[in-house]
Design a protein around this motif. Structure first.
Motif, mmCIF file in Angstrom:
data_model
loop_
_atom_site.group_PDB
_atom_site.id
_atom_site.type_symbol
_atom_site.label_atom_id
_atom_site.label_comp_id
_atom_site.label_asym_id
_atom_site.label_seq_id
_atom_site.Cartn_x
_atom_site.Cartn_y
_atom_site.Cartn_z
ATOM 1 N N ALA A 1 4.756 -44.463 -14.041
ATOM 2 C CA ALA A 1 5.817 -43.659 -14.641
ATOM 3 C C ALA A 1 6.999 -43.575 -13.685
ATOM 4 N N THR A 2 8.197 -43.703 -14.232
ATOM 5 C CA THR A 2 9.422 -43.552 -13.462
ATOM 6 C C THR A 2 10.378 -42.661 -14.231
ATOM 7 N N PHE A 3 11.259 -41.969 -13.509
ATOM 8 C CA PHE A 3 12.200 -41.084 -14.197
ATOM 9 C C PHE A 3 13.369 -40.755 -13.279
ATOM 10 N N THR A 4 14.562 -40.786 -13.859
ATOM 11 C CA THR A 4 15.757 -40.252 -13.212
ATOM 12 C C THR A 4 16.326 -39.178 -14.110
ATOM 13 N N GLY A 5 16.559 -38.000 -13.551
ATOM 14 C CA GLY A 5 17.103 -36.893 -14.324
ATOM 15 C C GLY A 5 18.319 -36.296 -13.646
ATOM 16 N N VAL A 6 19.242 -35.765 -14.444
ATOM 17 C CA VAL A 6 20.400 -35.055 -13.927
ATOM 18 C C VAL A 6 20.425 -33.680 -14.581
ATOM 19 N N ALA A 7 20.725 -32.668 -13.796
ATOM 20 C CA ALA A 7 20.756 -31.301 -14.318
ATOM 21 C C ALA A 7 21.846 -30.517 -13.613
ATOM 22 N N GLN A 8 22.296 -29.443 -14.263
ATOM 23 C CA GLN A 8 23.369 -28.606 -13.731
ATOM 24 C C GLN A 8 22.971 -27.141 -13.782
ATOM 25 N N ARG A 9 23.285 -26.434 -12.698
ATOM 26 C CA ARG A 9 23.206 -24.977 -12.662
ATOM 27 C C ARG A 9 24.476 -24.476 -12.002
ATOM 28 N N GLY A 10 25.225 -23.671 -12.731
ATOM 29 C CA GLY A 10 26.524 -23.269 -12.237
ATOM 30 C C GLY A 10 27.402 -24.495 -12.081
ATOM 31 N N ALA A 11 28.042 -24.614 -10.928
ATOM 32 C CA ALA A 11 28.908 -25.761 -10.677
ATOM 33 C C ALA A 11 28.165 -26.917 -10.030
ATOM 34 N N ARG A 12 26.907 -26.713 -9.654
ATOM 35 C CA ARG A 12 26.187 -27.755 -8.919
ATOM 36 C C ARG A 12 25.433 -28.662 -9.879
ATOM 37 N N LYS A 13 25.511 -29.957 -9.608
ATOM 38 C CA LYS A 13 24.823 -30.966 -10.420
ATOM 39 C C LYS A 13 23.967 -31.818 -9.494
ATOM 40 N N LEU A 14 22.704 -31.965 -9.837
ATOM 41 C CA LEU A 14 21.772 -32.713 -9.005
ATOM 42 C C LEU A 14 21.189 -33.899 -9.762
ATOM 43 N N LEU A 15 20.934 -34.954 -9.019
ATOM 44 C CA LEU A 15 20.213 -36.118 -9.518
ATOM 45 C C LEU A 15 18.887 -36.222 -8.789
ATOM 46 N N VAL A 16 17.814 -36.440 -9.544
ATOM 47 C CA VAL A 16 16.488 -36.643 -8.962
ATOM 48 C C VAL A 16 15.870 -37.882 -9.581
ATOM 49 N N THR A 17 15.322 -38.739 -8.746
ATOM 50 C CA THR A 17 14.544 -39.884 -9.215
ATOM 51 C C THR A 17 13.152 -39.807 -8.623
ATOM 52 N N VAL A 18 12.124 -40.024 -9.461
ATOM 53 C CA VAL A 18 10.728 -40.065 -9.022
ATOM 54 C C VAL A 18 10.123 -41.367 -9.531
ATOM 55 N N MET A 19 9.428 -42.078 -8.651
ATOM 56 C CA MET A 19 8.783 -43.333 -9.027
ATOM 57 C C MET A 19 7.287 -43.280 -8.748
ATOM 58 N N ASN A 20 6.520 -43.528 -9.787
ATOM 59 C CA ASN A 20 5.076 -43.751 -9.711
ATOM 60 C C ASN A 20 4.296 -42.626 -9.037
ATOM 61 N N PRO A 21 4.282 -41.432 -9.648
ATOM 62 C CA PRO A 21 3.397 -40.378 -9.149
ATOM 63 C C PRO A 21 1.946 -40.724 -9.430
ATOM 64 N N ALA A 22 1.042 -40.064 -8.718
ATOM 65 C CA ALA A 22 -0.355 -40.497 -8.712
ATOM 66 C C ALA A 22 -1.151 -40.051 -9.923
ATOM 67 N N GLU A 23 -0.915 -38.852 -10.440
ATOM 68 C CA GLU A 23 -1.835 -38.318 -11.432
ATOM 69 C C GLU A 23 -1.112 -37.691 -12.608
ATOM 70 N N GLY A 24 -1.735 -37.818 -13.796
ATOM 71 C CA GLY A 24 -1.324 -37.053 -14.958
ATOM 72 C C GLY A 24 -0.239 -37.699 -15.788
ATOM 73 N N ALA A 25 -0.355 -37.549 -17.096
ATOM 74 C CA ALA A 25 0.601 -38.134 -18.021
ATOM 75 C C ALA A 25 1.989 -37.529 -17.875
ATOM 76 N N ASN A 26 2.061 -36.271 -17.427
ATOM 77 C CA ASN A 26 3.346 -35.591 -17.304
ATOM 78 C C ASN A 26 3.800 -35.435 -15.861
ATOM 79 N N ALA A 27 3.106 -36.072 -14.923
ATOM 80 C CA ALA A 27 3.389 -35.842 -13.500
ATOM 81 C C ALA A 27 4.825 -36.193 -13.135
ATOM 82 N N VAL A 28 5.371 -37.271 -13.703
ATOM 83 C CA VAL A 28 6.711 -37.671 -13.319
ATOM 84 C C VAL A 28 7.739 -36.618 -13.722
#
Length: 411
Positions: A290-317
């Motif tokens: 599983a791989t995922f890149t997400g972008v989110a905003q709180r207030g004026a701050r915007k963050l990007l997070v990418t996670v590649m190949n977590p070890a366990e669980g269908a929803n782990a990423v």
């Protein structure tokens, strides 16, 4: 059917999910608790040295973070082989883990595909699909339900790419772009322009292919570049839409509902919708996990997070992405950056840059309309989900003055 009728952003769709049932498109299978995605496995070792694009610390194996006074500890349960947390606007990397590890990207590579091809095709252009345009779609691919001998607009096909991760739609758009081989070459050239030097493109849809790799760092560059484009923002923030189906003689064209496979947006399969989520892309293949890149905003701050190949669980990423977003919002201003997201080679580093010359005017106009780049946050469902409308969420990148990204050879 107009775009207004076919597209439902995450804001509106949140009131309907997860009750939506997809039509003829191949829906994502429900996780099998006896054989979850990313089933526990022996953790492989990262390379001893990696690319140092963005800073020397990013080339070191293991977790890189510099906690200051009052900064929260990183989540204790992270299992991704590689991940990164970055400020979407300044480009500061707040923390990273094997950021330049070259791994199979799965459908997160579609971010590069979209960032490369979106500017070349007018969204209202109509195309009749030919048999040969679907012949190269890999066995077991995710599909949106494109059929030969039927007409689709470019807009329809991009909805299929972003919402259903449809490899069939990718191959048709590639054909419209001059063919798969040309599209792969275009993507590779654009990756190099973005200084995404860990990436080697073999297939435009991210389907497993020998030698096809990217990294958490590069995928984050692709997302950041794509988010400069209004259509990219619209599509990746769309939670559900209608897709053209059969055309029976003498009757209006049928349509069926499609839902975004981004579970942090839709709340599908037991994932809690994430406050402030605005996209961008998930993926899953045998080689990539599983791989995922997400972008989110709180207030004026915007963050990007990418996670590649977590070890366990269908929803782990998704769970690990949410945990890293939470950490990033809490830690911002309390950590010393460990690196940066570099600008494209051709960027004007004396002021705001742009990933492609053709989008400079659009970026400037979007920035002016968005009050300094702060997107419009809309709360729905009693605060359960805050979604950023695709057209209003803007990432304004600030390039370091007088600096170009540091480049290093691949291992």
């Amino acid at each position: 059917m107009s775009a207004k009728k076919t597209v439902v952003t995450a804001v509106a769709a949140a009131l309907l999910l997860p009750a939506l049932t997809a039509g003829p498109a191949l829906a994502a299978p429900r996780p099998d608790p006896k054989n979850p995605v990313g089933k526990a496995r022996k953790q492989p070792a990262p390379p001893a040295s990696m690319s140092t694009v963005g800073g020397s610390l990013l080339g070191k194996p293991g977790t890189q973070v510099k906690l200051g006074p009052g900064a929260p500890a990183l989540p204790a349960t992270l299992s991704g082989l590689s991940w990164i947390v970055a400020d979407a606007e300044s480009g500061e990397v707040l923390a990273a883990h094997n950021a330049h590890w070259r791994l199979p990207p799965a459908s997160t590579l579609k971010m590069l595909f979209a960032d490369t091809v979106l500017p070349t095709l007018p969204k209202n252009q109509v195309h009749k699909v030919k048999d040969e345009e679907l012949e190269g779609v890999g066995a077991g691919s995710s599909l949106v339900g494109v059929k030969e001998d039927l007409d689709y607009t470019v807009h329809d096909l991009w909805l299929g790419v972003f919402l259903r991760s449809g490899n069939d739609a990718v191959h048709v758009l590639s054909a419209m772009n001059g063919g798969v081989e040309k599209t792969v070459a275009d993507m590779q050239a654009h990756a190099e322009e973005l200084q995404a030097l860990d990436t080697h493109v073999v297939s435009p849809d991210g389907y497993d292919a020998p030698g096809q790799v990217s990294s958490a760092y590069d995928l984050t560059l692709f997302a950041r570049s794509g988010l400069q484009k209004k259509d990219f923002r619209e599509y990746c923030a769309t939670a559900q839409a209608e897709f053209p189906g059969e055309q029976k003689p003498g009757k209006p064209r049928e349509h069926f509902a499609i839902q975004n496979t981004n579970r942090l947006m839709t709340g599908a399969y037991g994932v809690n919708p994430y406050k402030g989520i605005a996209g961008v892309k998930n993926g899953n293949t045998t080689n990539a996990g599983a791989t995922f890149t997400g972008v989110a905003q709180r207030g004026a701050r915007k963050l990007l997070v990418t996670v590649m190949n977590p070890a366990e669980g269908a929803n782990a990423v998704y769970e690990e992405t949410a945990a890293l977003l939470d950490w990033g919002f809490a830690a911002a201003g309390k950590v010393t950056p460990v690196g940066e997201l570099v600008p494209p080679k051709s960027a004007d580093t004396s002021s705001l840059g742009s990933p492609a010359q053709s989008h400079e005017q659009e970026q400037q106009a979007a920035a002016e309309q968005s009050s300094g780049g702060v997107g419009t946050a809309l709360a729905v469902a009693g605060g359960v989900l805050i979604a950023i409308a695709g057209g209003g969420f803007v990432v304004n990148r600030r390039w370091p003055k007088g600096r170009r990204g540091r480049r290093a050879a691949h291992d």
